[in-house]
Design an enzyme around this catalytic site. Structure first.
Site, short mmCIF file in Angstrom:
data_model
loop_
_atom_site.label_atom_id
_atom_site.label_comp_id
_atom_site.label_asym_id
_atom_site.label_seq_id
_atom_site.Cartn_x
_atom_site.Cartn_y
_atom_site.Cartn_z
N GLY A 320 29.80 42.12 42.05
CA GLY A 320 29.91 40.86 41.31
C GLY A 320 31.04 40.91 40.29
N TRP A 323 34.33 40.70 42.11
CA TRP A 323 34.60 39.33 42.55
C TRP A 323 35.41 38.57 41.52
CZ3 TRP A 323 33.32 34.58 40.41
CH2 TRP A 323 33.47 33.45 41.24
N HIS A 324 35.15 38.88 40.25
CA HIS A 324 35.81 38.15 39.17
C HIS A 324 37.28 38.48 39.05
CE1 HIS A 324 31.73 37.13 37.88
NE2 HIS A 324 32.29 36.16 37.18
N GLY A 325 37.67 39.65 39.45
CA GLY A 325 39.08 39.98 39.31
C GLY A 325 39.42 41.32 39.89
N PHE A 465 39.97 33.26 39.65
CA PHE A 465 39.03 33.92 40.54
C PHE A 465 38.98 33.16 41.86
CE2 PHE A 465 38.57 36.10 36.89
CZ PHE A 465 37.78 35.55 35.90
#
Lengths: 465, 347
Positions: A320, A323-325, A465
């Protein structure tokens, strides 16, 4: 095209009038589809073509999965969909990150590898629409959903502009049924939707964008600021990212609602959470539910073996974070939250009903933990993150620059306002105003909002994102 | 939504919305322009030159206004030394050009300079205007504090003088639209409350540095990338550049006329000189700049540097668009010599 730009208002006004003038559902869907692709093409027309191609492929994958009874074939098809979506995401977003990390890792062991980077522009919203598409083919594979036979419906579900570029992650399984019949004009909800849009606009344009320069100043040079000002800047960042993201979501929900469609709620006052688990039920709800359903459960979810449950939880949160960066600071951010969730689970297991955490203490611990994690999320490097974290935790001396005191206290004031407005059910009171009074109040509110617009736009944080 | 009553209700509520919006805008605009805080020329980052002008009470008799080309090229010390060596009347000059400055911006800056001169009791000033300054009619400039804060009624009217049907319908409509939008945003008070509440001037120190040592101008950037770009431009430059006609706009004439009138109202006599600053693109293309521009107050001389006679040396350039400090010395000396020779006067 951003929701806060003047040209978006022009675009939406034309679309709104044209949409509700059309009588037939198919005509409206065609119009929305064209508008959605136009909206996305305003960023880059090549990505609109890519989105179309990917949506077309997933439409056919889903139908092929549904039609096929052979488990091997179904599995192959869903793997194709996963590989396609993750391949696109990985290439655009993570290629340079993984190659840089591999080179750094090899160098640490004395192997000299040559750097190879891909010079590509990151398509806006790629993380969102790939996840949406994946949820569709996986749900069809799992037998939880019957795929749409109408290609226009699926294309529209995949490209619907209010939620395309920064969420919420609206699963086609939630959205597609709404496309089956013509929507009714939202007469009863219109005041609430208009108020929600204005609220989102204020959060994004007036709060998040105005706070950004102060946050940038401190995070660029934390050693020159006092510990209290650094803590203030961290709280300001927490406010900025919440206002930026939830503001966008509010505008997305309102925009979709004005066209007769419902989107999922994505935020539920996350900074009022009294535990980390509570926080993740309130923050970016659509993402946390997605990673729960498609990563955590796929890994095995909650197991009889405690350590496996913890492993699944930690892996889910690490992914997770990623996923953001494409940076290790995001992974660490996710990992810290994963660790906190594991600790909370253990806390309940070991202590259980013997000690009930007072809500205020729970809130205090949660908000500070979340803010410390945001340090890693925002910092450009680990060195900066660790320095700011140590200032936050230990109030180390040094630094002479300060932020204005009122600014440091602003996040608490905004939180208090949010808590009071929820308690007082202010939104319901606004929407029960007679229409003429609402119109006057709305006009005055927009005038004050416009006067608070910072001069110069900043992109939504979650666009990256 | 289809019955007549529904449509009338919608119309009534939309009218109430619009009236309430405009009413509140008027209240805020009046409150902030007249009562709470005067609107600054620039909402952020760019007021420092005017602040320095106001704070140090120097009696500047010459001001150079315009874009970053003048900001980096005009060295007041060199100008003063050269000019004063040839003239009995001594001058004290100041660099009021601003990076990213446009025609409307130099108009506004020149007005501030005239007001300053009037306050300091100066009877006569000379203003060096930049003919090569652009218009900055792009979206990112529309939402810049300088655009919003500048476009009061006078500046909006002036901005419209740079658009005419001879430009073609698209450009004409675009320029008129932009200027009208900037004026509307100004009067809608966009950003004023925000900039009053959330104040940040991160480059104040940088601008103050530029005012030290009487330099009042650009600080050098030593950049390998710029050096490569400069060398590349010189390497590929033809033996003589292509020459095109210079597109005259009523605004160039009206700028001088309006400033002259404004000066007269403030009890100051203003003289003008136009300067056309060079960039390295002039090695390949240049325009046929007139020797003077006819205005309602008489011909205004133009000092043209785009022929690159004296500046065709890589060491005089900081980057392809701006002179280096060595180039600024040459520019300022030549400008002073030419201004002294011209008498730099108008009726």
């Amino acid at each position: 095209m951003l929701f806060v730009e003047a040209r978006f208002f022009g675009f939406f006004l034309i679309l709104f009038v044209a949409y509700w003038t059309l009588r037939h559902n198919l005509q409206r869907k065609v119009l929305l589809l064209a508008a959605s692709y136009f909206f996305y093409a305003c960023w880059d027309w090549r990505f609109a073509i890519m989105l179309f191609g990917m949506s077309l492929c997933d439409f056919f994958f889903a139908n092929a999965i549904f039609r096929n009874s052979s488990p091997k074939t179904r599995r192959s098809l869903v793997i194709c969909s996963i590989v396609m979506n993750m391949g696109v995401l990985g290439t655009f977003k993570y290629f340079n990150f993984f190659t840089d990390s591999a080179v750094t890792f090899a160098n640490a062991f004395g192997f000299q590898l040559s750097q190879f980077t891909l010079d590509v522009i990151l398509p806006v919203g790629i993380s969102f629409f790939t996840f949406q598409s994946l949820s569709y083919t996986i749900d069809v594979y799992r037998g939880q959903f019957k795929p749409s036979k109408r290609i226009i419906d699926y294309l529209l579900a995949a490209a619907f502009f209010p939620q395309l570029v920064a969420g919420p992650i609206v699963r086609p399984t939630f959205f597609l049924p709404q496309l089956a019949s013509a929507r009714l004009f939202p007469r009863a909800e219109i005041k609430a939707l208009l108020t929600l849009f204005l609220l989102g606009f204020i959060k994004k344009a007036c709060l998040a964008d105005n706070l950004s320069p102060y946050v940038d100043q401190v995070f660029a040079d934390p050693s020159s600021y006092t510990a209290f000002s650094t803590i203030g800047a961290v709280w300001l960042y927490a406010t900025q990212i919440y206002c930026d993201f939830s503001g966008y979501t509010d505008m997305a929900i309102a925009t979709a609602g004005l066209l007769g469609y419902r989107l999922v709620i994505n935020f539920n006052a996350p900074y009022l959470a009294t535990s980390i688990r509570d926080f993740w039920h309130r923050w970016h709800i659509s993402l946390s539910e997605w990673i729960r359903d498609y990563i955590y459960i796929s890994l095995g979810g909650r197991s009889n073996v405690r350590l496996i449950t913890y492993r699944n939880l930690l892996l889910t949160m690490l992914l997770g974070g990623l996923w953001h960066g494409a940076a290790w600071t995001f992974v660490v951010w996710g990992g810290l939250h994963g660790l906190a969730l594991v600790i909370q689970r253990d806390y309940y297991r070991l202590i259980g009903n013997r000690f009930t955490m007072p809500p205020l203490l729970g809130w205090f611990l949660t908000i500070n933990f979340v803010c410390i994690c945001w340090i890693f999320f925002r910092s450009e490097s680990f060195a900066t993150a660790l320095h700011i974290a140590s200032l936050y935790l230990f109030l180390s001396p040094g630094g002479s620059n300060t932020l204005p005191l009122w600014l440091s206290l602003l996040p608490l004031l905004l939180l208090l306002i949010q808590w009071l407005s929820r308690k007082g059910n202010v939104m319901a009171k606004i929407t029960t105003l007679p229409a003429p009074r609402f119109a006057v109040a709305y006009g005055a509110a927009w005038a004050v909002t416009v006067a608070f617009l910072p001069l110069g736009y900043r992109p939504f944080i979650y666009f990256q994102f | 939504m289809q019955s007549r009553n529904d449509i009338l209700d919608w119309g009534k509520n939309l009218t109430l919305f619009a009236a309430s919006f405009l009413g509140m805008v008027a209240i805020i605009h009046f409150a902030f322009t007249s009562v709470v805080a005067p609107l600054d020329l620039y909402a952020e980052n760019r007021s420092e030159k005017l602040t320095e002008l106001a704070d140090n009470h120097e009696k500047y008799s010459v001001a150079a206004v315009g874009s970053s080309r003048i900001h980096s090229a005009f060295d007041p010390r060199v100008f003063d030394e050269t000019f004063n060596a040839e003239q009995s009347t001594k001058v004290r000059s100041v660099n009021l050009a601003v990076a990213g400055g446009s025609q409307t911006e130099q108009y506004a800056m020149a007005r501030h300079f005239i007001e300053h001169a009037a306050q300091e009791g100066l009877p006569e000033v000379t203003i060096i205007l930049e003919l090569s300054a652009g218009l900055n009619l792009q979206n990112q400039h529309l939402m810049h504090p300088r655009a919003i804060n500048l476009y009061d009624q006078a500046v909006t009217r002036f901005g419209l003088e740079f658009s005419n049907p001879d430009l073609g319908l698209k450009r004409y409509a675009g320029r008129v639209g932009y200027v009208a939008a900037a004026g509307a945003l100004h009067h809608l008070n966009v950003g004023f409350l925000s900039n009053t509440v959330f104040q940040h001037s991160p480059v104040k120190d940088e601008i103050q540095q530029q005012f030290t040592n009487d330099r009042r101008g650009f600080i050098q950037n030593d950049s390998t990338e710029f050096k490569k770009a400069i060398d590349a431009r010189f390497a590929k430059s033809p033996s003589s550049p292509t020459v095109a006609n210079f597109p005259m706009q009523p605004g160039y004439n009206n700028l001088v006329t309006e400033l002259s009138h404004f000066a007269s109202v403030n009890g100051v006599k203003a003289n003008f000189v136009y300067v056309f600053a060079a960039t390295l693109s002039n090695l390949e293309h240049r325009e046929d700049i007139p020797a003077s521009i006819d205005t309602e107050i008489g011909p205004i001389p133009v000092v043209d540097f785009s022929d690159m006679k004296e500046l065709a040396d890589p060491k005089y350039w900081n980057d392809p668009g701006h002179l280096s400090y060595a180039g600024a010395i040459v520019f300022s000396r030549l400008l002073a010599e030419r201004a002294a020779a011209l008498g730099s006067s108008n009726r």
